[in-house]
Design a protein around this motif. Sequence first.
Motif, PDB file in Angstrom:
ATOM      1  N   HIS A   1       0.855  -1.174   0.000  1.00  0.00           N
ATOM      2  CA  HIS A   1       0.000   0.000   0.000  1.00  0.00           C
ATOM      3  C   HIS A   1       0.892   1.225   0.000  1.00  0.00           C
ATOM      4  O   HIS A   1       1.551   1.522   0.993  1.00  0.00           O
ATOM      5  CB  HIS A   1      -0.903  -0.012   1.231  1.00  0.00           C
ATOM      6  N   ARG A   2       0.957   1.936  -1.107  1.00  0.00           N
ATOM      7  CA  ARG A   2       1.764   3.140  -1.206  1.00  0.00           C
ATOM      8  C   ARG A   2       0.840   4.339  -1.177  1.00  0.00           C
ATOM      9  O   ARG A   2      -0.021   4.497  -2.046  1.00  0.00           O
ATOM     10  CB  ARG A   2       2.597   3.142  -2.485  1.00  0.00           C
ATOM     11  N   THR A   3       1.024   5.214  -0.219  1.00  0.00           N
ATOM     12  CA  THR A   3       0.157   6.383  -0.112  1.00  0.00           C
ATOM     13  C   THR A   3       0.677   7.553  -0.935  1.00  0.00           C
ATOM     14  O   THR A   3       0.048   8.600  -0.987  1.00  0.00           O
ATOM     15  CB  THR A   3       0.021   6.830   1.346  1.00  0.00           C
ATOM     16  N   ALA A   4       1.819   7.411  -1.581  1.00  0.00           N
ATOM     17  CA  ALA A   4       2.378   8.510  -2.360  1.00  0.00           C
ATOM     18  C   ALA A   4       1.614   8.736  -3.662  1.00  0.00           C
ATOM     19  O   ALA A   4       1.647   9.819  -4.217  1.00  0.00           O
ATOM     20  CB  ALA A   4       3.846   8.251  -2.669  1.00  0.00           C
ATOM     21  N   VAL A   5       0.945   7.722  -4.184  1.00  0.00           N
ATOM     22  CA  VAL A   5       0.231   7.860  -5.445  1.00  0.00           C
ATOM     23  C   VAL A   5      -1.278   7.699  -5.301  1.00  0.00           C
ATOM     24  O   VAL A   5      -2.019   7.946  -6.237  1.00  0.00           O
ATOM     25  CB  VAL A   5       0.746   6.845  -6.498  1.00  0.00           C
ATOM     26  N   SER A   6      -1.715   7.281  -4.118  1.00  0.00           N
ATOM     27  CA  SER A   6      -3.152   7.094  -3.942  1.00  0.00           C
ATOM     28  C   SER A   6      -3.566   7.509  -2.533  1.00  0.00           C
ATOM     29  O   SER A   6      -2.747   7.574  -1.622  1.00  0.00           O
ATOM     30  CB  SER A   6      -3.541   5.636  -4.181  1.00  0.00           C
ATOM     31  N   THR A   7      -4.851   7.784  -2.394  1.00  0.00           N
ATOM     32  CA  THR A   7      -5.382   8.134  -1.082  1.00  0.00           C
ATOM     33  C   THR A   7      -5.661   6.851  -0.311  1.00  0.00           C
ATOM     34  O   THR A   7      -5.480   5.741  -0.823  1.00  0.00           O
ATOM     35  CB  THR A   7      -6.679   8.939  -1.220  1.00  0.00           C
ATOM     36  N   THR A   8      -6.104   6.991   0.911  1.00  0.00           N
ATOM     37  CA  THR A   8      -6.404   5.808   1.724  1.00  0.00           C
ATOM     38  C   THR A   8      -7.586   5.031   1.165  1.00  0.00           C
ATOM     39  O   THR A   8      -7.716   3.834   1.409  1.00  0.00           O
ATOM     40  CB  THR A   8      -6.694   6.218   3.176  1.00  0.00           C
ATOM     41  N   THR A   9      -8.451   5.693   0.391  1.00  0.00           N
ATOM     42  CA  THR A   9      -9.595   5.004  -0.203  1.00  0.00           C
ATOM     43  C   THR A   9      -9.236   4.332  -1.525  1.00  0.00           C
ATOM     44  O   THR A   9     -10.029   3.578  -2.064  1.00  0.00           O
ATOM     45  CB  THR A   9     -10.753   5.987  -0.441  1.00  0.00           C
ATOM     46  N   GLY A  10      -8.050   4.633  -2.065  1.00  0.00           N
ATOM     47  CA  GLY A  10      -7.601   4.013  -3.311  1.00  0.00           C
ATOM     48  C   GLY A  10      -7.668   4.925  -4.515  1.00  0.00           C
ATOM     49  O   GLY A  10      -7.314   4.521  -5.615  1.00  0.00           O
ATOM     50  N   ALA A  11      -8.142   6.153  -4.336  1.00  0.00           N
ATOM     51  CA  ALA A  11      -8.222   7.089  -5.450  1.00  0.00           C
ATOM     52  C   ALA A  11      -6.828   7.567  -5.833  1.00  0.00           C
ATOM     53  O   ALA A  11      -5.964   7.758  -4.981  1.00  0.00           O
ATOM     54  CB  ALA A  11      -9.095   8.281  -5.071  1.00  0.00           C
ATOM     55  N   VAL A  12      -6.609   7.762  -7.130  1.00  0.00           N
ATOM     56  CA  VAL A  12      -5.315   8.224  -7.622  1.00  0.00           C
ATOM     57  C   VAL A  12      -5.201   9.731  -7.387  1.00  0.00           C
ATOM     58  O   VAL A  12      -6.108  10.495  -7.702  1.00  0.00           O
ATOM     59  CB  VAL A  12      -5.147   7.893  -9.128  1.00  0.00           C
ATOM     60  N   LEU A  13      -4.072  10.135  -6.831  1.00  0.00           N
ATOM     61  CA  LEU A  13      -3.840  11.550  -6.562  1.00  0.00           C
ATOM     62  C   LEU A  13      -3.500  12.289  -7.848  1.00  0.00           C
ATOM     63  O   LEU A  13      -2.978  11.693  -8.796  1.00  0.00           O
ATOM     64  CB  LEU A  13      -2.689  11.715  -5.566  1.00  0.00           C
ATOM     65  N   PRO A  14      -3.761  13.599  -7.908  1.00  0.00           N
ATOM     66  CA  PRO A  14      -3.388  14.375  -9.110  1.00  0.00           C
ATOM     67  C   PRO A  14      -1.869  14.498  -9.212  1.00  0.00           C
ATOM     68  O   PRO A  14      -1.141  14.297  -8.237  1.00  0.00           O
ATOM     69  CB  PRO A  14      -4.036  15.732  -8.880  1.00  0.00           C
ATOM     70  N   LYS A  15      -1.394  14.849 -10.406  1.00  0.00           N
ATOM     71  CA  LYS A  15       0.042  15.006 -10.618  1.00  0.00           C
ATOM     72  C   LYS A  15       0.579  16.123  -9.736  1.00  0.00           C
ATOM     73  O   LYS A  15      -0.083  17.145  -9.555  1.00  0.00           O
ATOM     74  CB  LYS A  15       0.339  15.352 -12.075  1.00  0.00           C
ATOM     75  N   PRO A  16       1.770  15.941  -9.180  1.00  0.00           N
ATOM     76  CA  PRO A  16       2.350  17.016  -8.366  1.00  0.00           C
ATOM     77  C   PRO A  16       2.790  18.188  -9.233  1.00  0.00           C
ATOM     78  O   PRO A  16       3.028  18.041 -10.430  1.00  0.00           O
ATOM     79  CB  PRO A  16       3.546  16.347  -7.695  1.00  0.00           C
ATOM     80  N   LYS A  17       2.905  19.355  -8.605  1.00  0.00           N
ATOM     81  CA  LYS A  17       3.354  20.540  -9.333  1.00  0.00           C
ATOM     82  C   LYS A  17       4.822  20.384  -9.696  1.00  0.00           C
ATOM     83  O   LYS A  17       5.619  19.895  -8.900  1.00  0.00           O
ATOM     84  CB  LYS A  17       3.195  21.790  -8.479  1.00  0.00           C
ATOM     85  N   LYS A  18       5.178  20.796 -10.909  1.00  0.00           N
ATOM     86  CA  LYS A  18       6.569  20.780 -11.333  1.00  0.00           C
ATOM     87  C   LYS A  18       7.144  22.159 -11.108  1.00  0.00           C
ATOM     88  O   LYS A  18       6.562  23.170 -11.498  1.00  0.00           O
ATOM     89  CB  LYS A  18       6.688  20.432 -12.821  1.00  0.00           C
ATOM     90  N   THR A  19       8.301  22.196 -10.472  1.00  0.00           N
ATOM     91  CA  THR A  19       8.987  23.462 -10.266  1.00  0.00           C
ATOM     92  C   THR A  19       9.929  23.680 -11.440  1.00  0.00           C
ATOM     93  O   THR A  19      10.809  22.870 -11.686  1.00  0.00           O
ATOM     94  CB  THR A  19       9.783  23.440  -8.956  1.00  0.00           C
ATOM     95  N   ALA A  20       9.715  24.768 -12.157  1.00  0.00           N
ATOM     96  CA  ALA A  20      10.589  25.073 -13.288  1.00  0.00           C
ATOM     97  C   ALA A  20      11.957  25.455 -12.745  1.00  0.00           C
ATOM     98  O   ALA A  20      12.081  26.305 -11.873  1.00  0.00           O
ATOM     99  CB  ALA A  20      10.003  26.215 -14.104  1.00  0.00           C
ATOM    100  N   PHE A  21      12.978  24.802 -13.248  1.00  0.00           N
ATOM    101  CA  PHE A  21      14.345  25.059 -12.794  1.00  0.00           C
ATOM    102  C   PHE A  21      15.088  25.695 -13.939  1.00  0.00           C
ATOM    103  O   PHE A  21      15.848  25.065 -14.648  1.00  0.00           O
ATOM    104  CB  PHE A  21      14.993  23.745 -12.351  1.00  0.00           C
ATOM    105  N   GLY A  22      14.870  26.983 -14.125  1.00  0.00           N
ATOM    106  CA  GLY A  22      15.406  27.700 -15.265  1.00  0.00           C
ATOM    107  C   GLY A  22      16.888  27.984 -15.165  1.00  0.00           C
ATOM    108  O   GLY A  22      17.559  27.695 -14.169  1.00  0.00           O
TER     109      GLY A  22
END
Length: 90
Positions: A28-49
């Motif tokens: 059970h990985r909580t980094a990609v899903s919630t405790t109910t099993g829903a997939v989390l949205p993509k994380p924000k990308k920080t532009a590294f200019g």
Amino acid sequence: MAAVSVVRRFVSLSVPRARLVGTQQQQHRTAVSTTTGAVLPKPKKTAFGLVRIMMVVAPFLYVGTLISKNFAALLEEHDIFVPEDDDDDD
């Protein structure tokens, strides 16, 4: 004996825990899903200019240059390393 227990505790904390479903183990990985099993949205990308990269590289490059210049002067002052003045005019 105490070192073995410390290593076991470290390994047990670093390995993700598995939950039992019937007789199978399912990770059970909580980094990609919630405790109910829903997939989390993509994380924000920080532009590294280029500006941010230069803000990090330039100061460290400058400090490294100062350190090497001062160390070369120290070596030359104590006659540990003195460059020869050879004129190689071919």
